[in-house]
Design an enzyme around this catalytic site. Structure first.
Site, PDB file in Angstrom:
ATOM      1  N   TYR A 101       0.863  -1.190   0.000  1.00 33.89           N
ATOM      2  CA  TYR A 101       0.000   0.000   0.000  1.00 33.89           C
ATOM      3  C   TYR A 101       0.893   1.232   0.000  1.00 33.89           C
ATOM      4  CZ  TYR A 101      -3.014   3.757   1.486  1.00 33.89           C
ATOM      5  OH  TYR A 101      -3.672   4.956   1.535  1.00 33.89           O
ATOM      6  N   GLU A 189      -3.666   7.473  -3.992  1.00 32.14           N
ATOM      7  CA  GLU A 189      -3.384   6.171  -3.395  1.00 32.14           C
ATOM      8  C   GLU A 189      -3.108   5.119  -4.470  1.00 32.14           C
ATOM      9  OE1 GLU A 189      -6.074   4.807   0.044  1.00 32.14           O
ATOM     10  OE2 GLU A 189      -6.723   3.552  -1.615  1.00 32.14           O
TER      11      GLU A 189
END
Ligand code: GDP
Ligand code: MN
Length: 378
Positions: A101, A189
């Site tokens: 992530y 993101e």
């Protein structure tokens, strides 16, 4: 405003972030053609503005053009969390070894952008933050300096990335930060950023939230807006320069100023009611805006009463009163109106309303109590 996955990834790619080759299809035939062109195994991904598409069946692998066409046919038109799938992204399938992530948000408490990385990629970061917060590494970015190389390395080492990937990782992190900064985003993101079987980094999913108040200087990004992701009411509100958020209660609210609108919702709750919406008609209100706002509020079948809370500053009470009178002539309103006017040109406003057979109060508590009681009776 949210960008779709394919839009987010294309934006990132302009800043040097590696993304899979691929293209968007709106028909199964197109998905077949794209697959034939890529000439390899593909992943077909629904483009809807919600997370968790994978779990919902909106992401599937296809081995050849035939299968791609079949799968695209199944995914197009699917309903994912209330949103109809109208586009799919056909990407070359990634050979995934591990999922990372990498994301950036504004941290309000620190008043700076914060970049976060985790070796627990592929699952929602909120979930990681809840279950294993120690698995998230953070660096705070000084807006004057940008994301420094050492900070990128700190993230890479913090998540235990193999040494040979650190350089590329830092480049991706800096590209992501630059994309975030230059598009006035509030979130950018990559989840997952994958390490492929051949040991390369690849951004497999992308998400961007843009600051609506900065869209005026990002024409190209503003153009990407997906009208389907907004309700008709939200589109109307935006067209008229109103800030509108639909809620689930029964008291329609029409307020000038965001702070007053928040306070109004609080007081409604305090008196045991539920607001049907947040609506800020803004500073200088012309009667047309009031009419548009009333049309939006009355189109919500849950609304049992409409509460006006107007504090006249730049907004003049007589303008709002004229707008209300005008609106009641132009549209059928079959719910009671409860009106509070105070401030600039208050007397004039009250006179206009009384001339049309309506009344207004000046106390906020009084009108809110009345609105809550009327909603309860209805
Ligand atoms: P989301 O569920 O909406 O966040 O969509 P993602 O694009 O993040 O995909 C969810 C998961 O599907 C990823 O975490 C991967 O595990 C898997 N996935 C996505 N693309 C590929 C791919 O190209 N190949 C493989 N093997 N898995 C993929
Ligand atoms: Mn994802």
């Amino acid at each position: 405003m949210k960008l779709h996955e394919y839009q987010s990834k294309r934006l990132f790619a302009r800043y040097g972030v590696p993304i899979p080759r691929g293209d968007v299809a709106t028909t199964p035939e197109e998905a077949r053609r794209i697959t034939a062109r890529l000439d390899q195994r593909v992943v077909i991904k629904s483009q809807v503005l919600v997370g968790g598409r994978g779990k919902a069946g909106g992401i599937r692998l296809a081995n050849d053009p035939d299968e791609a066409e079949q799968i695209a046919d199944a995914i197009l038109g699917m309903d994912i969390k209330g949103l109809a799938v109208k586009k799919v992204l056909v990407d070359e399938a990634a050979d995934i070894a591990t999922e990372i992530y990498l994301g950036i948000v504004i941290d309000r408490a620190r008043r700076r952008p914060v970049m976060m990385a985790s070796a627990e990629g592929g699952v929602e970061i909120e979930e990681v933050a809840r279950a294993t917060p120690e698995r998230i590494v953070r660096v705070t970015i000084d807006p004057f300096l940008g994301l420094q190389t050492y900070q990128g390395r700190e993230l890479a080492f913090g998540i235990g990335l193999p040494k040979n990937l650190v350089r590329d990782f830092v480049k991706i992190a800096q590209g992501l930060y630059q994309a975030f900064l230059e598009s006035d985003a509030s979130l950018a993101e990559i989840n997952p950023l994958v390490v492929t079987g051949t040991g390369k980094l690849l951004a497999v999913d992308g998400k961007v939230l843009l600051d609506d108040n900065a869209l005026f200087r990002h024409f190209e990004l503003a153009e990407m807006r997906d009208a389907d992701s907004e309700t008709l009411e939200e589109q109307e509100a935006r067209r008229h320069g109103l800030s509108y958020v639909k809620l689930d209660g029964e008291i329609g609210c029409m307020v000038n100023g965001a702070g007053l609108a928040m306070a109004t919702m609080d007081i409604i709750k305090l008196h045991g009611g539920e607001p049907a919406n947040f609506l800020d008609i803004g500073g200088s209100s012309n009667p047309d805006k009031v009419v548009a706002a009333l049309e939006i509020i009355t189109s919500d079948p849950n609304v049992k009463v409409i509460l006006f809370n107007i504090f006249g500053g730049i907004t003049r009470c007589d303008d709002v009163a004229n707008g209300i009178v005008e609106a009641t002539k132009r549209i059928d309103i079959d719910v009671p109106l409860v009106i509070r006017l105070t401030g600039t040109n208050e007397e004039e406003g009250v006179r206009i309303l009384e001339g049309a057979g309506m009344s207004a109060a000046t106390s906020m508590d009084e009108v809110v109590e009345r609105a809550v009681a009327l909603a309860a009776e209805a």
